[in-house]
Design a protein around this motif. Structure first.
Motif, PDB file in Angstrom:
ATOM      1  N   LYS A 107      47.024  45.055  18.293  1.00 32.27           N
ATOM      2  CA  LYS A 107      46.062  44.879  19.374  1.00 32.27           C
ATOM      3  C   LYS A 107      45.015  43.890  18.878  1.00 32.27           C
ATOM      4  O   LYS A 107      44.695  43.835  17.695  1.00 32.27           O
ATOM      5  CB  LYS A 107      45.433  46.196  19.796  1.00 32.27           C
ATOM      6  N   LYS A 108      44.496  43.105  19.774  1.00 29.53           N
ATOM      7  CA  LYS A 108      43.566  42.045  19.417  1.00 29.53           C
ATOM      8  C   LYS A 108      42.149  42.477  19.750  1.00 29.53           C
ATOM      9  O   LYS A 108      41.867  42.893  20.864  1.00 29.53           O
ATOM     10  CB  LYS A 108      43.930  40.757  20.156  1.00 29.53           C
ATOM     11  N   GLN A 109      41.283  42.368  18.770  1.00 28.19           N
ATOM     12  CA  GLN A 109      39.886  42.726  18.965  1.00 28.19           C
ATOM     13  C   GLN A 109      39.150  41.546  19.590  1.00 28.19           C
ATOM     14  O   GLN A 109      39.291  40.406  19.156  1.00 28.19           O
ATOM     15  CB  GLN A 109      39.239  43.077  17.621  1.00 28.19           C
ATOM     16  N   VAL A 110      38.391  41.823  20.643  1.00 24.73           N
ATOM     17  CA  VAL A 110      37.663  40.754  21.315  1.00 24.73           C
ATOM     18  C   VAL A 110      36.354  41.310  21.863  1.00 24.73           C
ATOM     19  O   VAL A 110      36.300  42.444  22.336  1.00 24.73           O
ATOM     20  CB  VAL A 110      38.522  40.143  22.451  1.00 24.73           C
ATOM     21  N   ASP A 111      35.299  40.514  21.763  1.00 28.34           N
ATOM     22  CA  ASP A 111      33.997  40.948  22.291  1.00 28.34           C
ATOM     23  C   ASP A 111      33.979  40.889  23.807  1.00 28.34           C
ATOM     24  O   ASP A 111      33.465  41.786  24.477  1.00 28.34           O
ATOM     25  CB  ASP A 111      32.874  40.064  21.726  1.00 28.34           C
ATOM     26  N   ASP A 112      34.544  39.792  24.364  1.00 25.27           N
ATOM     27  CA  ASP A 112      34.512  39.594  25.806  1.00 25.27           C
ATOM     28  C   ASP A 112      35.854  39.027  26.255  1.00 25.27           C
ATOM     29  O   ASP A 112      36.192  37.882  25.974  1.00 25.27           O
ATOM     30  CB  ASP A 112      33.381  38.633  26.181  1.00 25.27           C
ATOM     31  N   ILE A 113      36.635  39.842  26.966  1.00 25.26           N
ATOM     32  CA  ILE A 113      37.968  39.434  27.417  1.00 25.26           C
ATOM     33  C   ILE A 113      37.893  38.215  28.336  1.00 25.26           C
ATOM     34  O   ILE A 113      38.837  37.429  28.442  1.00 25.26           O
ATOM     35  CB  ILE A 113      38.668  40.614  28.139  1.00 25.26           C
ATOM     36  N   ARG A 114      36.755  38.020  29.001  1.00 30.49           N
ATOM     37  CA  ARG A 114      36.622  36.920  29.951  1.00 30.49           C
ATOM     38  C   ARG A 114      36.519  35.555  29.251  1.00 30.49           C
ATOM     39  O   ARG A 114      36.572  34.530  29.930  1.00 30.49           O
ATOM     40  CB  ARG A 114      35.420  37.151  30.865  1.00 30.49           C
ATOM     41  N   LYS A 115      36.395  35.562  27.951  1.00 32.46           N
ATOM     42  CA  LYS A 115      36.450  34.295  27.217  1.00 32.46           C
ATOM     43  C   LYS A 115      37.888  33.794  27.148  1.00 32.46           C
ATOM     44  O   LYS A 115      38.133  32.601  26.959  1.00 32.46           O
ATOM     45  CB  LYS A 115      35.899  34.479  25.803  1.00 32.46           C
ATOM     46  N   ILE A 116      38.825  34.702  27.283  1.00 31.41           N
ATOM     47  CA  ILE A 116      40.247  34.369  27.167  1.00 31.41           C
ATOM     48  C   ILE A 116      40.913  34.300  28.533  1.00 31.41           C
ATOM     49  O   ILE A 116      41.767  33.449  28.776  1.00 31.41           O
ATOM     50  CB  ILE A 116      40.957  35.408  26.276  1.00 31.41           C
ATOM     51  N   PHE A 117      40.524  35.196  29.434  1.00 30.49           N
ATOM     52  CA  PHE A 117      41.110  35.259  30.770  1.00 30.49           C
ATOM     53  C   PHE A 117      40.037  35.073  31.836  1.00 30.49           C
ATOM     54  O   PHE A 117      38.922  35.582  31.700  1.00 30.49           O
ATOM     55  CB  PHE A 117      41.797  36.612  31.003  1.00 30.49           C
ATOM     56  N   GLU A 118      40.412  34.360  32.882  1.00 34.86           N
ATOM     57  CA  GLU A 118      39.556  34.297  34.063  1.00 34.86           C
ATOM     58  C   GLU A 118      40.026  35.363  35.032  1.00 34.86           C
ATOM     59  O   GLU A 118      41.143  35.293  35.560  1.00 34.86           O
ATOM     60  CB  GLU A 118      39.641  32.911  34.720  1.00 34.86           C
ATOM     61  N   PHE A 119      39.194  36.367  35.253  1.00 35.00           N
ATOM     62  CA  PHE A 119      39.553  37.448  36.155  1.00 35.00           C
ATOM     63  C   PHE A 119      39.396  36.973  37.591  1.00 35.00           C
ATOM     64  O   PHE A 119      38.371  36.421  37.964  1.00 35.00           O
ATOM     65  CB  PHE A 119      38.680  38.672  35.902  1.00 35.00           C
ATOM     66  N   LYS A 120      40.428  37.192  38.401  1.00 30.86           N
ATOM     67  CA  LYS A 120      40.413  36.785  39.797  1.00 30.86           C
ATOM     68  C   LYS A 120      39.964  37.954  40.660  1.00 30.86           C
ATOM     69  O   LYS A 120      38.794  38.208  40.805  1.00 30.86           O
ATOM     70  CB  LYS A 120      41.804  36.290  40.207  1.00 30.86           C
ATOM     71  N   GLU A 121      40.927  38.699  41.184  1.00 32.60           N
ATOM     72  CA  GLU A 121      40.586  39.806  42.068  1.00 32.60           C
ATOM     73  C   GLU A 121      41.193  41.105  41.572  1.00 32.60           C
ATOM     74  O   GLU A 121      42.204  41.103  40.864  1.00 32.60           O
ATOM     75  CB  GLU A 121      41.092  39.527  43.488  1.00 32.60           C
ATOM     76  N   ILE A 122      40.590  42.208  41.971  1.00 30.90           N
ATOM     77  CA  ILE A 122      41.139  43.520  41.631  1.00 30.90           C
ATOM     78  C   ILE A 122      42.390  43.742  42.479  1.00 30.90           C
ATOM     79  O   ILE A 122      42.362  43.599  43.691  1.00 30.90           O
ATOM     80  CB  ILE A 122      40.113  44.637  41.894  1.00 30.90           C
ATOM     81  N   LEU A 123      43.477  44.079  41.805  1.00 28.59           N
ATOM     82  CA  LEU A 123      44.747  44.319  42.499  1.00 28.59           C
ATOM     83  C   LEU A 123      44.931  45.777  42.874  1.00 28.59           C
ATOM     84  O   LEU A 123      45.634  46.104  43.825  1.00 28.59           O
ATOM     85  CB  LEU A 123      45.915  43.877  41.613  1.00 28.59           C
ATOM     86  N   GLY A 124      44.331  46.651  42.098  1.00 32.68           N
ATOM     87  CA  GLY A 124      44.486  48.070  42.372  1.00 32.68           C
ATOM     88  C   GLY A 124      43.612  48.884  41.443  1.00 32.68           C
ATOM     89  O   GLY A 124      43.167  48.410  40.402  1.00 32.68           O
ATOM     90  N   THR A 125      43.342  50.118  41.839  1.00 32.71           N
ATOM     91  CA  THR A 125      42.540  51.006  41.012  1.00 32.71           C
ATOM     92  C   THR A 125      43.222  52.356  40.898  1.00 32.71           C
ATOM     93  O   THR A 125      43.900  52.800  41.828  1.00 32.71           O
ATOM     94  CB  THR A 125      41.132  51.212  41.608  1.00 32.71           C
ATOM     95  N   GLY A 126      43.049  52.991  39.753  1.00 31.75           N
ATOM     96  CA  GLY A 126      43.547  54.333  39.535  1.00 31.75           C
ATOM     97  C   GLY A 126      42.376  55.227  39.171  1.00 31.75           C
ATOM     98  O   GLY A 126      41.220  54.810  39.237  1.00 31.75           O
ATOM     99  N   ALA A 127      42.674  56.447  38.798  1.00 31.35           N
ATOM    100  CA  ALA A 127      41.605  57.392  38.467  1.00 31.35           C
ATOM    101  C   ALA A 127      40.853  56.958  37.211  1.00 31.35           C
ATOM    102  O   ALA A 127      39.659  57.209  37.079  1.00 31.35           O
ATOM    103  CB  ALA A 127      42.197  58.787  38.271  1.00 31.35           C
ATOM    104  N   PHE A 128      41.556  56.284  36.288  1.00 24.69           N
ATOM    105  CA  PHE A 128      40.938  55.953  35.013  1.00 24.69           C
ATOM    106  C   PHE A 128      41.016  54.467  34.666  1.00 24.69           C
ATOM    107  O   PHE A 128      40.688  54.082  33.548  1.00 24.69           O
ATOM    108  CB  PHE A 128      41.607  56.751  33.880  1.00 24.69           C
ATOM    109  N   SER A 129      41.442  53.645  35.599  1.00 25.17           N
ATOM    110  CA  SER A 129      41.608  52.231  35.254  1.00 25.17           C
ATOM    111  C   SER A 129      41.637  51.385  36.510  1.00 25.17           C
ATOM    112  O   SER A 129      41.712  51.899  37.622  1.00 25.17           O
ATOM    113  CB  SER A 129      42.916  52.038  34.478  1.00 25.17           C
ATOM    114  N   GLU A 130      41.570  50.065  36.313  1.00 23.46           N
ATOM    115  CA  GLU A 130      41.797  49.135  37.406  1.00 23.46           C
ATOM    116  C   GLU A 130      42.663  48.000  36.896  1.00 23.46           C
ATOM    117  O   GLU A 130      42.685  47.711  35.700  1.00 23.46           O
ATOM    118  CB  GLU A 130      40.476  48.607  37.990  1.00 23.46           C
ATOM    119  N   VAL A 131      43.391  47.380  37.807  1.00 27.05           N
ATOM    120  CA  VAL A 131      44.279  46.285  37.444  1.00 27.05           C
ATOM    121  C   VAL A 131      43.786  45.020  38.130  1.00 27.05           C
ATOM    122  O   VAL A 131      43.498  45.024  39.335  1.00 27.05           O
ATOM    123  CB  VAL A 131      45.739  46.570  37.832  1.00 27.05           C
ATOM    124  N   VAL A 132      43.658  43.957  37.337  1.00 29.64           N
ATOM    125  CA  VAL A 132      43.070  42.718  37.819  1.00 29.64           C
ATOM    126  C   VAL A 132      44.066  41.575  37.671  1.00 29.64           C
ATOM    127  O   VAL A 132      44.778  41.489  36.661  1.00 29.64           O
ATOM    128  CB  VAL A 132      41.783  42.395  37.015  1.00 29.64           C
TER     129      VAL A 132
END
Length: 362
Positions: free
Chosen positions: A11-36
């Motif tokens: 697993k890769k340690q990162v301070d801010d995931i948005r430095k690596i990925f540009e988050f677009k829109e939320i695709l779905g949500t669950g009780a404990f997570s969301e998928v983007v």
């Protein structure tokens, strides 16, 4: 970004995931997570990123890491891949392959010609992939049509198995699989009975999917959930006329041998791959599209609300990027969602709501 070994995976340690990925829109949500929906900045590649807050994992860290390590081992052409894992101080991020071909039933309804041979070819891909999982000691536990997606929009696209939210390692230390989980219409009798079970539960589910692929409606249906469960527990189903009149005896034999009440008598995936309906030439070439598609539209049309939001978000971005007209989420939240469905053949009804069963800890 630095890497840390976790139970044989990385697993890769990162301070801010948005430095690596540009988050677009939320695709779905669950009780404990969301998928983007996310785009990797360095490559422009699109992924489905499941974002899990660490606070939701407290007390379960070891189990989660073990399960992720297992998912990292899975490399099969018919299984949606876990591409990467990132960890920040607050979240765990699962970077999943995004597939663009749409759902199984939608594609069948859209085509003008569909035969037993087509159904056999589809099931062969599913059985081969599940056989691979079983060889690794992994039981999927939630095989159903909604988790079968086409890789791309091309006519000859392969089928992909998605959503490993309920998958489990068989024979894990101090863990006998007896938790009732999955979607009732597709689960084996021993799961509903909350008896210890094994990889044979996946073979039952494949039998249910094969049944639907050949007639367009499910083998078990009742407005009352208790009666539905009783049917499954007794393995009560029929090859109704006229819907099954033009289906081969070989296909029916294949289904009967997968949907055996006794898991010991059920075909394994290896045995299923050797069955004449899969390995031979017994699957008929007669066009059954009209009857099957009519039933699929009746029985599964209402399920579309469940993925409408996800699909809309992805389609919008895929069109902008000219990556295809359809793209569906590869990692869902089946543990929390309910499946909506309507009526089966004219004289039958099935549940208007079939609730996903989760009892006990995963």
């Amino acid at each position: 970004v630095c890497m840390e070994s976790v139970n044989g995976s990385w697993k890769k340690q990162v301070d801010d995931i948005r430095k690596i990925f540009e988050f677009k829109e939320i695709l779905g949500t669950g009780a404990f997570s969301e998928v983007v929906l996310a785009q990797e900045k360095a490559t422009g590649e699109m992924y489905a990123v499941k974002c899990i807050p660490k606070k939701a994992l407290r007390g379960k860290e070891s189990g989660i890491e073990n399960e992720i390590a297992v998912l990292r081992k899975i490399k099969h052409e018919n299984i949606v891949a876990l591409e990467d894992i990132y960890e920040s101080p607050t979240h765990l991020y699962l970077i999943m392959q995004l597939v663009s071909g749409g759902e199984l039933f939608d594609r069948i309804v859209e085509r003008g010609f569909y035969t037993e041979q087509d159904a056999s070819a589809l099931i062969k891909q599913v059985v081969d992939a599940v056989n691979y999982l079983h060889s690794l000691g992994i039981v999927h536990r939630d095989l159903k049509p909604e988790n079968l997606l086409y890789y791309n929009p091309h006519e000859e696209s392969k089928i992909m198995i998605s959503d490993f939210g309920l998958s489990k390692m068989e024979g894990a230390a101090n863990d006998i699989m007896s938790t009732a989980c999955g979607t009732p219409g597709y689960v084996a009798p021993e799961v509903l009975a909350q008896k210890p079970y094994s990889k044979a539960v996946d073979c039952w589910s494949i039998g249910v999917i094969a049944y639907i692929l050949l007639c367009g409606y499910p083998p078990f249906y009742d407005e009352n959930d208790s009666k539905l469960f009783e049917q499954i527990l007794r393995a009560e189903y029929e090859f109704d006329s006229p819907y099954w009149d033009d289906i081969s005896d070989s296909a029916k034999d294949f289904i009967r041998n997968l949907m055996q009440k006794d898991p010991e008598k059920r075909l394994t995936c290896e045995e299923a791959l050797r069955h004449p309906w899969i390995a031979g030439d017994t699957a008929l070439r007669k066009n059954i599209h009209e009857s099957v598609s009519r039933q699929m539209k009746k029985n599964f049309a209402k399920a579309k609300w469940r993925q409408a939001f996800n699909a809309t978000a992805v389609i919008r971005h895929m069109r902008r990027l000219q990556l295809g007209s359809r793209c569906y989420l590869c990692l869902g939240s089946s543990m929390q969602e309910a499946n909506s469905s309507s009526k089966t053949p004219e004289r039958h009804t099935r549940p208007s709501t079939v609730t996903t069963i989760i009892t006990g800890s995963k």
